[in-house]
Design a protein around this motif. Structure first.
Motif, PDB file in Angstrom:
ATOM      1  N   LEU A   1       0.842  -1.184   0.000  1.00  0.00           N
ATOM      2  CA  LEU A   1       0.000   0.000   0.000  1.00  0.00           C
ATOM      3  C   LEU A   1       0.880   1.237   0.000  1.00  0.00           C
ATOM      4  CD1 LEU A   1      -1.977  -2.237   0.892  1.00  0.00           C
ATOM      5  CD2 LEU A   1      -2.979  -0.624   2.509  1.00  0.00           C
ATOM      6  N   HIS A   2       0.518   2.212  -0.855  1.00  0.00           N
ATOM      7  CA  HIS A   2       1.207   3.490  -0.926  1.00  0.00           C
ATOM      8  C   HIS A   2       0.155   4.596  -0.920  1.00  0.00           C
ATOM      9  CE1 HIS A   2       5.100   1.598  -2.080  1.00  0.00           C
ATOM     10  NE2 HIS A   2       4.307   0.695  -2.626  1.00  0.00           N
ATOM     11  N   TYR A   3       0.586   5.815  -0.620  1.00  0.00           N
ATOM     12  CA  TYR A   3      -0.344   6.939  -0.532  1.00  0.00           C
ATOM     13  C   TYR A   3      -0.057   7.947  -1.636  1.00  0.00           C
ATOM     14  CZ  TYR A   3      -1.645   4.947   3.918  1.00  0.00           C
ATOM     15  OH  TYR A   3      -2.092   4.075   4.884  1.00  0.00           O
ATOM     16  N   LEU A   4      -1.133   8.417  -2.267  1.00  0.00           N
ATOM     17  CA  LEU A   4      -1.046   9.423  -3.324  1.00  0.00           C
ATOM     18  C   LEU A   4      -1.610  10.729  -2.787  1.00  0.00           C
ATOM     19  CD1 LEU A   4      -0.420  10.088  -6.310  1.00  0.00           C
ATOM     20  CD2 LEU A   4      -2.791   9.455  -6.832  1.00  0.00           C
TER      21      LEU A   4
ATOM     22  N   ALA B   1       6.800   0.893 -15.505  1.00  0.00           N
ATOM     23  CA  ALA B   1       6.407   1.611 -14.296  1.00  0.00           C
ATOM     24  C   ALA B   1       5.104   2.348 -14.555  1.00  0.00           C
ATOM     25  CB  ALA B   1       7.485   2.593 -13.856  1.00  0.00           C
ATOM     26  N   ALA B   2       4.316   2.527 -13.500  1.00  0.00           N
ATOM     27  CA  ALA B   2       3.095   3.336 -13.570  1.00  0.00           C
ATOM     28  C   ALA B   2       3.383   4.697 -12.944  1.00  0.00           C
ATOM     29  CB  ALA B   2       1.959   2.654 -12.833  1.00  0.00           C
ATOM     30  N   GLU B   3       2.800   5.736 -13.530  1.00  0.00           N
ATOM     31  CA  GLU B   3       2.959   7.098 -13.024  1.00  0.00           C
ATOM     32  C   GLU B   3       1.595   7.591 -12.567  1.00  0.00           C
ATOM     33  OE1 GLU B   3       5.928   8.687 -13.138  1.00  0.00           O
ATOM     34  OE2 GLU B   3       7.103   7.457 -14.543  1.00  0.00           O
ATOM     35  N   LEU B   4       1.520   8.088 -11.319  1.00  0.00           N
ATOM     36  CA  LEU B   4       0.258   8.560 -10.757  1.00  0.00           C
ATOM     37  C   LEU B   4       0.441   9.933 -10.141  1.00  0.00           C
ATOM     38  CD1 LEU B   4       0.652   5.279  -9.911  1.00  0.00           C
ATOM     39  CD2 LEU B   4      -1.688   5.625  -9.161  1.00  0.00           C
ATOM     40  N   SER B   5      -0.595  10.768 -10.280  1.00  0.00           N
ATOM     41  CA  SER B   5      -0.589  12.072  -9.623  1.00  0.00           C
ATOM     42  C   SER B   5      -2.023  12.500  -9.377  1.00  0.00           C
ATOM     43  CB  SER B   5       0.144  13.122 -10.473  1.00  0.00           C
ATOM     44  OG  SER B   5      -0.527  13.320 -11.709  1.00  0.00           O
ATOM     45  N   CYS B   6      -2.202  13.470  -8.491  1.00  0.00           N
ATOM     46  CA  CYS B   6      -3.529  14.029  -8.230  1.00  0.00           C
ATOM     47  C   CYS B   6      -3.360  15.479  -7.805  1.00  0.00           C
ATOM     48  CB  CYS B   6      -4.269  13.221  -7.154  1.00  0.00           C
ATOM     49  SG  CYS B   6      -3.572  13.394  -5.489  1.00  0.00           S
ATOM     50  N   THR B   7      -4.458  16.220  -7.822  1.00  0.00           N
ATOM     51  CA  THR B   7      -4.409  17.625  -7.417  1.00  0.00           C
ATOM     52  C   THR B   7      -5.165  17.884  -6.130  1.00  0.00           C
ATOM     53  OG1 THR B   7      -6.347  18.164  -8.779  1.00  0.00           O
ATOM     54  CG2 THR B   7      -4.176  18.418  -9.802  1.00  0.00           C
TER      55      THR B   7
ATOM     56  N   ASP C   1     -10.451   9.972   1.680  1.00  0.00           N
ATOM     57  CA  ASP C   1     -11.002  11.019   2.564  1.00  0.00           C
ATOM     58  C   ASP C   1     -11.860  11.985   1.752  1.00  0.00           C
ATOM     59  OD1 ASP C   1      -9.087  12.394   1.178  1.00  0.00           O
ATOM     60  OD2 ASP C   1      -8.333  13.508   2.892  1.00  0.00           O
ATOM     61  N   GLY C   2     -12.823  11.440   1.017  1.00  0.00           N
ATOM     62  CA  GLY C   2     -13.609  12.246   0.093  1.00  0.00           C
ATOM     63  C   GLY C   2     -13.109  12.040  -1.320  1.00  0.00           C
ATOM     64  N   SER C   3     -13.490  12.918  -2.214  1.00  0.00           N
ATOM     65  CA  SER C   3     -13.123  12.760  -3.620  1.00  0.00           C
ATOM     66  C   SER C   3     -11.632  12.958  -3.832  1.00  0.00           C
ATOM     67  CB  SER C   3     -13.898  13.762  -4.478  1.00  0.00           C
ATOM     68  OG  SER C   3     -15.284  13.497  -4.427  1.00  0.00           O
ATOM     69  N   LEU C   4     -11.084  12.165  -4.757  1.00  0.00           N
ATOM     70  CA  LEU C   4      -9.703  12.305  -5.203  1.00  0.00           C
ATOM     71  C   LEU C   4      -9.772  12.953  -6.578  1.00  0.00           C
ATOM     72  CD1 LEU C   4      -6.728  11.564  -4.453  1.00  0.00           C
ATOM     73  CD2 LEU C   4      -7.073   9.457  -5.758  1.00  0.00           C
ATOM     74  N   THR C   5      -9.231  14.147  -6.717  1.00  0.00           N
ATOM     75  CA  THR C   5      -9.438  14.939  -7.933  1.00  0.00           C
ATOM     76  C   THR C   5      -8.148  15.123  -8.716  1.00  0.00           C
ATOM     77  OG1 THR C   5      -9.112  17.009  -6.718  1.00  0.00           O
ATOM     78  CG2 THR C   5     -11.363  16.178  -6.873  1.00  0.00           C
ATOM     79  N   GLY C   6      -8.328  15.470 -10.006  1.00  0.00           N
ATOM     80  CA  GLY C   6      -7.188  15.718 -10.877  1.00  0.00           C
ATOM     81  C   GLY C   6      -6.280  14.522 -11.023  1.00  0.00           C
ATOM     82  N   VAL C   7      -6.891  13.339 -11.061  1.00  0.00           N
ATOM     83  CA  VAL C   7      -6.106  12.103 -11.080  1.00  0.00           C
ATOM     84  C   VAL C   7      -5.592  11.824 -12.490  1.00  0.00           C
ATOM     85  CG1 VAL C   7      -6.130   9.614 -10.672  1.00  0.00           C
ATOM     86  CG2 VAL C   7      -7.447  11.146  -9.185  1.00  0.00           C
ATOM     87  N   SER C   8      -4.296  11.614 -12.583  1.00  0.00           N
ATOM     88  CA  SER C   8      -3.690  11.162 -13.832  1.00  0.00           C
ATOM     89  C   SER C   8      -2.938   9.867 -13.550  1.00  0.00           C
ATOM     90  CB  SER C   8      -2.730  12.214 -14.388  1.00  0.00           C
ATOM     91  OG  SER C   8      -3.430  13.375 -14.784  1.00  0.00           O
ATOM     92  N   MET C   9      -3.069   8.926 -14.484  1.00  0.00           N
ATOM     93  CA  MET C   9      -2.424   7.635 -14.317  1.00  0.00           C
ATOM     94  C   MET C   9      -2.012   7.125 -15.686  1.00  0.00           C
ATOM     95  SD  MET C   9      -3.949   4.124 -12.534  1.00  0.00           S
ATOM     96  CE  MET C   9      -4.845   5.121 -11.372  1.00  0.00           C
ATOM     97  N   SER C  10      -0.734   6.768 -15.836  1.00  0.00           N
ATOM     98  CA  SER C  10      -0.235   6.244 -17.101  1.00  0.00           C
ATOM     99  C   SER C  10       0.585   4.997 -16.831  1.00  0.00           C
ATOM    100  CB  SER C  10       0.611   7.300 -17.830  1.00  0.00           C
ATOM    101  OG  SER C  10       1.736   7.664 -17.047  1.00  0.00           O
ATOM    102  N   GLY C  11       0.870   4.254 -17.926  1.00  0.00           N
ATOM    103  CA  GLY C  11       1.579   2.992 -17.781  1.00  0.00           C
ATOM    104  C   GLY C  11       0.695   1.863 -17.323  1.00  0.00           C
TER     105      GLY C  11
END
Length: 209
Positions: A129-132, A190-196, A154-164
């Protein structure tokens, strides 16, 4: 203190020793000191109220906590490690076991660590498990992982980008009541993940899981 390992009380196998390096600082929480023996390591610190295991006989450092308290033993260990400068924290023996509430509490403790600047991994034999978090993108190597799942916690996760991955996302919103991010698969090394906005929990699962 670059990397610390928290040992909680859920069962571990000797194979989990791969998460521990010789220079790591090891904190055993209550019955977690039994896992230290399984992994062939000696805790640098033992903390707990010892309601789930007898107080160990040791000449090493120990913090005996009261039975009536707000922190779980693992939460106390996490707070102690942050106060002493831990940059990366791995939790072992924190998932599964007979009491689901302990697993959920440990996931909450992992989020507390991550929000306070630590790089966090919670692992068992079949998963990690990892945290974004916003402003802290993740790059997760494929390794021997089969599935990659992403859940808002903890509610909505917004601006999610995921590649790979087989199901890529761009500026997406994930909500807690719809598991859109479950059971994705790697398509790249590798997978790349980000959120805003929000907080996400990433679950890596092996093929035999």
């Amino acid at each position: 203190m670059e990397h610390a390992v928290i040992l909680s009380a859920c069962r571990v196998s000797p194979q989990m020793r791969r998460y521990i390096q010789r220079e790591d600082y090891i904190v055993a929480c209550d019955a977690g000191y039994r896992n230290a023996a399984v992994l062939g390591v000696t805790p640098d610190l033992i903390v707990g109220d010892f309601d789930s295991a007898p107080r160990p006989d040791t000449t090493g450092d120990m913090v005996v906590l009261p039975h009536v308290k707000d922190d779980t033993d693992t939460q106390y260990a996490a707070r102690w490690l942050l106060e002493h400068g831990a940059k990366r924290v791995t939790l072992l023996g924190a998932l599964g076991g007979a009491r689901m509430e302990h697993t959920l509490a440990n996931i909450a403790t992992g989020l507390y660590l991550a929000r306070n600047g630590a790089e966090v991994c919670i692992a068992d034999e079949r998963s990690e498990l990892h945290y974004l978090l916003p402003g802290r993108p993740l790059r997760l190597p494929r390794g021997d992982w089969m599935y990659l799942s992403l859940f808002p916690i903890d509610g909505s996760l917004t601006g999610v980008s995921m590649s790979g991955v087989f199901y890529p996302l761009s500026d997406a919103t994930l909500t807690p009541d719809y598991p859109l991010g479950v059971s994705n698969e790697f398509t790249a090394p590798a997978a790349e993940l980000s959120c805003t906005g929000g907080s996400g929990l990433v679950v890596l699962t092996r093929a035999d899981g």
